[in-house]
Design an enzyme around this catalytic site. Structure first.
Site, PDB file in Angstrom:
ATOM      1  N   GLY A  29       1.065  -1.168   0.161  1.00 47.84           N
ATOM      2  CA  GLY A  29       0.090  -0.021  -0.191  1.00 47.84           C
ATOM      3  C   GLY A  29       0.603   1.600   0.343  1.00 47.84           C
ATOM      4  N   PRO A  30       0.383   2.579   0.088  1.00 45.80           N
ATOM      5  CA  PRO A  30       0.854   3.343  -0.500  1.00 45.80           C
ATOM      6  C   PRO A  30       1.797   3.717   1.148  1.00 45.80           C
ATOM      7  CG  PRO A  30      -1.339   4.016  -0.216  1.00 45.80           C
ATOM      8  CD  PRO A  30      -1.248   2.413  -0.081  1.00 45.80           C
ATOM      9  N   PRO A  31       2.791   4.522   0.869  1.00 44.57           N
ATOM     10  CA  PRO A  31       3.325   5.339   2.302  1.00 44.57           C
ATOM     11  C   PRO A  31       2.893   5.759   3.219  1.00 44.57           C
ATOM     12  CG  PRO A  31       4.843   5.667  -0.137  1.00 44.57           C
ATOM     13  CD  PRO A  31       3.183   5.539  -0.352  1.00 44.57           C
TER      14      PRO A  31
ATOM     15  N   LYS B 229       1.770   0.003   7.559  1.00 46.20           N
ATOM     16  CA  LYS B 229       2.035  -1.511   7.290  1.00 46.20           C
ATOM     17  C   LYS B 229       2.987  -1.231   8.864  1.00 46.20           C
ATOM     18  CE  LYS B 229       3.828  -0.749   3.394  1.00 46.20           C
ATOM     19  NZ  LYS B 229       3.510   0.737   3.113  1.00 46.20           N
ATOM     20  N   THR B 230       3.736  -0.833   9.401  1.00 52.27           N
ATOM     21  CA  THR B 230       4.572  -1.601  10.500  1.00 52.27           C
ATOM     22  C   THR B 230       3.793  -1.548  11.709  1.00 52.27           C
ATOM     23  OG1 THR B 230       6.399  -0.277   9.093  1.00 52.27           O
ATOM     24  CG2 THR B 230       6.760  -1.034  11.552  1.00 52.27           C
TER      25      THR B 230
ATOM     26  N   HIS C 239     -13.580  17.418 -15.939  1.00 57.22           N
ATOM     27  CA  HIS C 239     -12.355  16.145 -16.227  1.00 57.22           C
ATOM     28  C   HIS C 239     -12.814  15.000 -15.156  1.00 57.22           C
ATOM     29  CE1 HIS C 239      -7.946  15.210 -16.536  1.00 57.22           C
ATOM     30  NE2 HIS C 239      -8.507  14.091 -15.754  1.00 57.22           N
ATOM     31  N   GLU C 240     -13.418  14.774 -14.499  1.00 61.04           N
ATOM     32  CA  GLU C 240     -13.282  13.569 -13.696  1.00 61.04           C
ATOM     33  C   GLU C 240     -14.635  12.721 -14.421  1.00 61.04           C
ATOM     34  OE1 GLU C 240     -12.300  11.728 -10.967  1.00 61.04           O
ATOM     35  OE2 GLU C 240     -10.595  13.505 -12.054  1.00 61.04           O
TER      36      GLU C 240
ATOM     37  N   HIS D  25     -13.995  10.881 -17.035  1.00 58.24           N
ATOM     38  CA  HIS D  25     -13.243   9.663 -17.081  1.00 58.24           C
ATOM     39  C   HIS D  25     -14.836   8.557 -16.837  1.00 58.24           C
ATOM     40  CE1 HIS D  25      -9.212  10.650 -16.650  1.00 58.24           C
ATOM     41  NE2 HIS D  25      -9.696  11.874 -15.705  1.00 58.24           N
TER      42      HIS D  25
ATOM     43  N   ASP E   1      -2.193  10.965 -15.206  1.00 58.02           N
ATOM     44  CA  ASP E   1      -3.060  10.064 -16.239  1.00 58.02           C
ATOM     45  C   ASP E   1      -2.224   9.853 -17.912  1.00 58.02           C
ATOM     46  OD1 ASP E   1      -5.653  10.609 -14.567  1.00 58.02           O
ATOM     47  OD2 ASP E   1      -5.875  11.891 -15.920  1.00 58.02           O
TER      48      ASP E   1
END
Length: 632
Positions: free
Chosen positions: A240-242, A246-247, A452-453, A456, A536
């Site tokens: 997963g992202p920083p 996780k720790t 923009h969204e 998408h 993108d």
């Protein structure tokens, strides 16, 4: 001029290298007297010192100018640090050389046939005080006395390399080394500060929490003799992202399981020294885990190990292969690892060797996503340490979209500090004041984000790439620090048995949907679609590159994987034809999206206005808007 006279012209070696030179020179003396004599010598050196003796041997015989008419090295010096080295790689290194020195801690690491053909196998003793006295003269280190040499001979060459410096008097180096060794040894492998919190008390972990609680149940059943070890999961990979925790998850998992947590990482193992030290530290961590069983062995930065299939220069590829082979041996030893569950963590699982993820190893892969609104509030209340903050916290919820658990923890730290400074209780007002300052988007900026969204979401729904879960826009953004996207369209990724070129083209089209919508509605397109690693246009360009060069779904059938941190970018940079094919595929899908959205401009405007009014829409509402009759 001979190569040996060139070596004499080099600058004085470091004391640690000069000490190693004493042992190497004594072992190779019969060959050094005859410069052109062919030989193969195996030097068995003291533990944790192979790199020093390799460099010493190189100083004596290795010369980059000494090559044959085909450009092959005539002198070769290299180390062998483990028994699992491929025998063929050893023979390939020496087949063209006249003079070969192999440095190893254990001669049994080398193939038996190679040892049988060696001209010399020499055990080099640990450096003595006499070696240090002689080395001090070679290294031009003044002030070396017998007592100093006796002290230095009790220390590792690593410690001498760090403490003895040309700019520092020897006596100062000696005092520094004594201070270093007098300090209590740091705990090399062990659990972080103990905490009583278990997974039951944690928020925002989703499937990872479910897996961990099930593991805790299985470990209790195993310890009670109700199930066999074969029925317990061997390991998992968290990604997963920083900052997603996780720790913290590993600590809470160990507490829930009621077992010891042993922490390790690729960086910690590598910091021990050269390849042999790296592998030794790795095996030491697994050995400690075996002694502490049942336990959790947590390995951070798992993507640092790399992938044996990824290209690169031969030296790095061989190094990476030996590291991964060593880790595979530890994860799946012949004797098993009963009672040890290995949990690894990384940011990017795509860079991990597939063999590490097979059954019995890191067999379960679990993504830890950024927390949603409800989870963010729960994490906030946890870090407030029981303090109740009145109010609905809507400002916090809207201002913390895209935040990780670590971001929320920092906010509570800042809020407590601000409350102390003001001498007031920590309430919602103080909490909001502690949040990073934000700027409200203008009406024109907000309209562009909504367009923009909406682009998408519409393209993804029309083409059926992945089901749209939601589309949302932000009305304000941080004015400093790390920023986040102004709008987000999220998808429910579905399992697909296979993916053809049409699938990837549709995915490229969806990525281009936002910038095409801007062009159709506003008459131009802004820079929000590019310029960042996950923007993108960057992602679309990478997808097109994979289609053309990695997956064999483009013009040609031949494939290349690339290498380095940005392998796809590296492939494009050296191949004008590939760049042309990628650009052509992108422009083809750009035109395709223009035709799609031009035919549904009415629905596009309806979706934009809905986004502006509500801030977000779910997937069902997007589908309802797109497929309603235009007359409605």
């Amino acid at each position: 001029m001979s190569y040996r006279s060139v070596n004499r012209a080099k600058s004085s070696p470091h004391l640690a290298i000069a000490v190693a030179l004493c042992g190497v020179r004594a072992a190779l003396r019969p060959f050094l007297r005859r410069p052109n004599l062919p030989f193969i010598a195996v030097l068995v050196v003291p533990e944790n010192a192979t790199d020093y003796y390799r460099r010493a041997a190189s100083n004596l015989i290795d010369d980059p100018t000494n090559v044959d008419e085909y450009g092959n090295d005539r002198t070769v010096v290299f180390t062998v640090a483990q028994s699992s080295i491929d025998a063929r790689s050893v023979y390939d290194r020496v087949k063209h050389a006249r003079q070969v020195v192999v440095v190893t801690e254990n001669k049994d690491y080398l193939p038996a046939d190679f040892l049988a053909g060696a001209d010399l196998i020499s055990e080099i003793v640990k450096p003595t005080p006499d070696h240090f006295l002689a080395a001090a003269r070679d290294a031009k280190v003044p002030g070396m006395t017998r007592s100093h040499a006796e002290y230095f001979s009790t220390k590792s060459l690593d410690a001498i390399l760090v403490s003895v410096r040309p700019s520092r008097p020897l006596l100062s180096s000696l005092r520094q080394l004594k201070r270093m060794t007098a300090k209590p040894a740091e705990r090399e492998e062990g659990s972080p500060k103990p905490t009583s919190m278990g997974l039951e008390d944690m928020h925002g972990y989703g499937k990872a929490k479910d897996w961990g609680l099930q593991l805790a149940s299985d470990l209790r059943a195993w310890r009670d003799g109700q199930i066999l070890w074969e029925d317990v999961d061997r390991g998992a990979l968290l990604f997963g992202p920083p900052g997603c925790g996780k720790t913290s998850y590993a600590r809470a998992l160990a507490n829930s399981c009621g077992v010891k947590l042993i922490t390790a990482s690729a960086a910690r193992w590598q910091a021990k020294g050269h390849l042999g030290d790296y592998l030794k530290a790795m095996r030491s961590a697994f050995a400690e885990a075996a002694r502490s069983a049942p336990c959790i062995l947590f390995i951070d930065e798992a993507d640092s190990f790399g992938d044996r299939e990824v290209g690169g220069d031969p030296d790095h590829r061989d190094y990476r292969r030996q590291v991964i082979n060593g880790l595979l041996e530890c994860l799946d030893p012949v004797e098993g690892r009963e009672g040890v569950v290995v949990v690894a963590a990384c940011n990017n699982p795509s860079g991990i060797d597939r063999a590490l993820l097979r059954s019995g190893r890191l067999e379960t892969q679990i993504e830890i996503s950024l927390p949603d609104a409800q989870e963010r509030v729960a994490i906030l209340r946890h870090h407030l340490r029981g303090k109740q903050v009145e109010g609905d916290l809507n400002s916090f919820i809207s201002g913390s979209v895209g935040w990780s658990g670590a971001d929320i923890e920092k906010l509570t730290r800042d809020a407590r500090r601000l409350a102390r400074r003001r001498g007031v209780p920590l309430d919602e007002a103080v909490l909001m004041d502690a949040m990073p300052p934000r700027r409200t988007l203008s009406g024109e900026e907000l309209y562009r984000v909504a367009v923009h969204e909406a682009g998408h979401a519409m393209v993804a729904t029309i083409l059926g790439t992945e089901p749209v879960v939601s589309a949302s826009i932000s009305r304000d953004v941080p004015t400093s620090g790390s920023s986040r996207a102004l709008g987000v369209t999220s998808f429910a990724q579905e399992w697909v048995g296979y993916r053809n070129a049409a699938y990837y083209d549709n995915w490229i089209a969806m990525l281009l949907g936002g910038t095409v919508a801007e062009l159709l509605v506003l008459g131009d397109r802004a820079d929000g679609a590019g310029g960042a690693p996950h923007s993108d246009l960057v992602v679309a360009t990478d997808v097109a590159t994979r289609v053309e060069r990695q997956l064999g779904l483009g013009v040609g059938l031949s494939t290349e994987l690339g290498y380095g941190d940005r392998p796809l970018e590296r492939l494009r940079s050296g191949d004008p034809e590939l760049r042309h094919l990628v650009e052509l595929r992108l422009k083809t899908q750009f035109s395709h999206v223009k035709r799609l959205l031009t035919g549904k401009l009415y629905q596009l405007h309806v979706l934009v206005n809905t986004l502006l009014a509500k801030g977000s829409v779910d997937g069902d509402e997007v589908r309802s808007i797109i497929w309603r009759d235009e007359e409605e």
